[in-house]
Design an enzyme around this catalytic site. Structure first.
Site, short mmCIF file in Angstrom:
data_model
loop_
_atom_site.label_atom_id
_atom_site.label_comp_id
_atom_site.label_asym_id
_atom_site.label_seq_id
_atom_site.Cartn_x
_atom_site.Cartn_y
_atom_site.Cartn_z
N SER A 136 -96.20 -17.34 102.87
CA SER A 136 -95.97 -15.88 102.97
C SER A 136 -97.26 -15.13 103.22
O SER A 136 -98.13 -15.06 102.35
CB SER A 136 -95.36 -15.39 101.64
OG SER A 136 -96.07 -15.94 100.53
N LYS A 189 -103.54 -25.54 98.50
CA LYS A 189 -103.50 -25.37 99.97
C LYS A 189 -104.59 -24.39 100.42
O LYS A 189 -105.07 -24.48 101.55
CB LYS A 189 -102.10 -24.95 100.44
CG LYS A 189 -101.59 -23.63 99.89
CD LYS A 189 -101.99 -22.42 100.69
CE LYS A 189 -101.77 -21.15 99.90
NZ LYS A 189 -102.07 -19.92 100.62
N SER A 252 -104.89 -15.73 107.39
CA SER A 252 -105.32 -16.31 106.11
C SER A 252 -106.79 -16.01 105.88
O SER A 252 -107.65 -16.39 106.68
CB SER A 252 -105.10 -17.83 106.11
OG SER A 252 -105.89 -18.41 105.08
N1 NAD Z 1 -102.20 -11.63 100.73
C1 NAD Z 1 -101.18 -12.48 100.79
O1 NAD Z 1 -100.54 -12.62 101.86
C2 NAD Z 1 -100.80 -13.29 99.59
C3 NAD Z 1 -99.58 -14.00 99.62
C4 NAD Z 1 -99.20 -14.73 98.51
C5 NAD Z 1 -100.02 -14.78 97.39
N2 NAD Z 1 -101.21 -14.11 97.39
C6 NAD Z 1 -102.04 -14.22 96.19
O2 NAD Z 1 -101.98 -12.99 95.49
C7 NAD Z 1 -103.21 -12.78 94.78
C8 NAD Z 1 -103.75 -11.40 95.15
O3 NAD Z 1 -103.98 -11.45 96.55
P1 NAD Z 1 -104.05 -10.15 97.45
O4 NAD Z 1 -103.96 -10.64 98.83
O5 NAD Z 1 -103.11 -9.12 96.99
O6 NAD Z 1 -105.55 -9.71 97.13
P2 NAD Z 1 -106.22 -8.27 97.29
O7 NAD Z 1 -107.68 -8.51 97.20
O8 NAD Z 1 -105.67 -7.59 98.50
O9 NAD Z 1 -105.70 -7.49 96.02
C9 NAD Z 1 -106.08 -7.80 94.71
C10 NAD Z 1 -105.91 -6.52 93.92
O10 NAD Z 1 -106.16 -6.78 92.54
C11 NAD Z 1 -106.80 -5.63 92.05
N3 NAD Z 1 -107.42 -5.95 90.78
C12 NAD Z 1 -108.57 -6.59 90.54
N4 NAD Z 1 -108.78 -6.68 89.22
C13 NAD Z 1 -107.72 -6.05 88.64
C14 NAD Z 1 -107.34 -5.80 87.31
N5 NAD Z 1 -108.13 -6.19 86.32
N6 NAD Z 1 -106.17 -5.16 87.07
C15 NAD Z 1 -105.38 -4.75 88.09
N7 NAD Z 1 -105.70 -4.95 89.38
C16 NAD Z 1 -106.85 -5.59 89.63
C17 NAD Z 1 -107.76 -5.21 93.15
O11 NAD Z 1 -108.19 -3.87 92.98
C18 NAD Z 1 -106.88 -5.41 94.35
O12 NAD Z 1 -106.12 -4.25 94.63
C19 NAD Z 1 -104.14 -13.93 95.18
O13 NAD Z 1 -104.13 -14.91 94.19
C20 NAD Z 1 -103.52 -14.48 96.47
O14 NAD Z 1 -103.77 -15.84 96.65
C21 NAD Z 1 -101.61 -13.36 98.46
#
Ligand code: NAD
Length: 329
Positions: A136, A189, A252
């Site tokens: 995703s 992954k 990615s």
């Molecule tokens: N981007 C994708 O397509 C995707 C898909 C599936 C899973 N993920 C997973 O989701 C997780 C987050 O990824 P993302 O892409 O959203 O990252 P991102 O960097 O876009 O967002 C992370 C968010 O967390 C916030 N944050 C940091 N510390 C925080 C706290 N203490 N309390 C609340 N918010 C806080 C940041 O301000 C930011 O808005 C990762 O582990 C990633 O692997 C991402």
């Protein structure tokens, strides 16, 4: 129903839109005030220039988000997840369902997010745990492009409840009881995606990249089995499926970070050039420790560990892989 999302970056806010489309009331908590204002005042996704439903609200106040719902979605970088879980636990006055969508392993302990939950959250504050993971990209789901996920919990009724909460015409959700397998596949992954990016950045070609992804899948399977997951999960959506979508895509961040390293940036430069979360480098370190602990042969993980920790340069790391003893597949 009311649902709280802790972490409103690329993925958290995209899932908020899914939940709003499914007629839930969503409150996002983020630590970034610009993000909170964008969501509340402009109704725009903080990571992409896309309008989001105006019903989605955001707050800086963790207590407000914890009180808003007994269903909390964890979507913060895994490097802060232990801290966030313990803050939630201190603030919560009722038993919560934690739905984890973050993908990583704690390098210091080798813990999956479910292990951290079990260690940090007392039984009387833990209603249940679900991991929701699969192939995703937020960049596609935000445009409601067809996506699949797996909802895994030891409690199949809860996995089914989460399946029903998220599923709709563009998001198909499967259930599973293999929590450890789903969590491990989604995390490891990212490590292989970084390696695949490095190979691309080095210009090694598509033959080499296919070989790395395929042999990397072997290492994912070994780690999933060592941590208590199943082979079926490894070859399912949250393992092979997620590897396919991540390991050669410029959507990615892990692949892209690897690409920059392969093109000559240092690991720190590659990580710091994006404000968004790149889990894969930390996961390489965690995977290396797991290999060491369970005595599993992980040549790709080991070579990339020596590279990202600065113990080997790029050329030495590549030679380490190319000069391995010939053997049966
Ligand atoms: N981007 C994708 O397509 C995707 C898909 C599936 C899973 N993920 C997973 O989701 C997780 C987050 O990824 P993302 O892409 O959203 O990252 P991102 O960097 O876009 O967002 C992370 C968010 O967390 C916030 N944050 C940091 N510390 C925080 C706290 N203490 N309390 C609340 N918010 C806080 C940041 O301000 C930011 O808005 C990762 O582990 C990633 O692997 C991402």
């Amino acid at each position: 129903m009311n649902i709280s999302i802790i972490g409103g970056g690329a993925w958290g806010t995209t899932l908020a839109q899914v939940l709003a489309d499914n007629h839930n009331s969503v409150l996002i908590r983020d630590v970034n005030n610009n993000f909170v204002e964008k969501i509340n005042n402009e109704h725009v996704h903080p990571s992409f220039a896309v309008s989001i439903p105006s019903s989605i609200k955001a707050t800086l106040d963790l207590k407000e988000a914890v009180d808003f719902s007994d269903y909390l979605i964890l979507c913060v970088p895994t490097k802060v997840i232990r801290k966030v879980i313990s803050e939630i636990t201190n603030l919560s006055t009722s038993s919560k369902v934690f739905i984890n969508v973050s993908k990583g392993i704690e390098p210091e302990t080798g813990y999956l997010v479910s292990d951290i939950i079990n260690e940090v959250v007392p039984k009387d504050k833990l209603e249940g745990y679900v991991v929701l993971s699969g192939p995703s990209h937020a960049e596609e789901l935000i445009f409601r492009k067809f996506t699949t996920l797996v909802s895994a919990s030891l409690d199949l009724n809860l996995a089914t409840k989460v399946q029903e909460i998220f599923a709709n015409r563009y998001l198909r959700v499967y259930t599973s009881k293999d929590v450890r397998g789903v969590e491990t596949g989604g995390a490891i992954k990212n490590a292989i995606a970084v390696v695949s990016g490095i190979a691309s950045g080095l210009g090694l070609g598509e033959n080499a990249r296919a070989a790395l992804i395929c042999r990397g899948m072997r290492e994912i399977v070994k780690i999933i089995l060592a941590l208590g997951g199943t082979k079926e999960t490894a070859y399912g959506l949250s393992g092979l499926g997620d590897l396919i979508v991540t390991a050669s895509s410029l959507n990615s961040r892990n692949f892209t970070a690897g690409l920059k390293i392969g093109q000559g940036q240092t690991v720190d430069e590659a990580l710091n050039s994006s404000t968004q979360t790149v889990e894969g480098v930390r996961t390489i370190i965690a995977a290396y420790q797991i290999g060491h602990k369970y005595n599993i042969d992980l040549p790709i993980i080991n070579a990339s560990y020596l590279l990202v920790t600065g113990k080997n340069d790029l050329k030495t790391s590549v030679n380490l892989l190319l000069n391995r003893e010939l053997k049966e597949e």
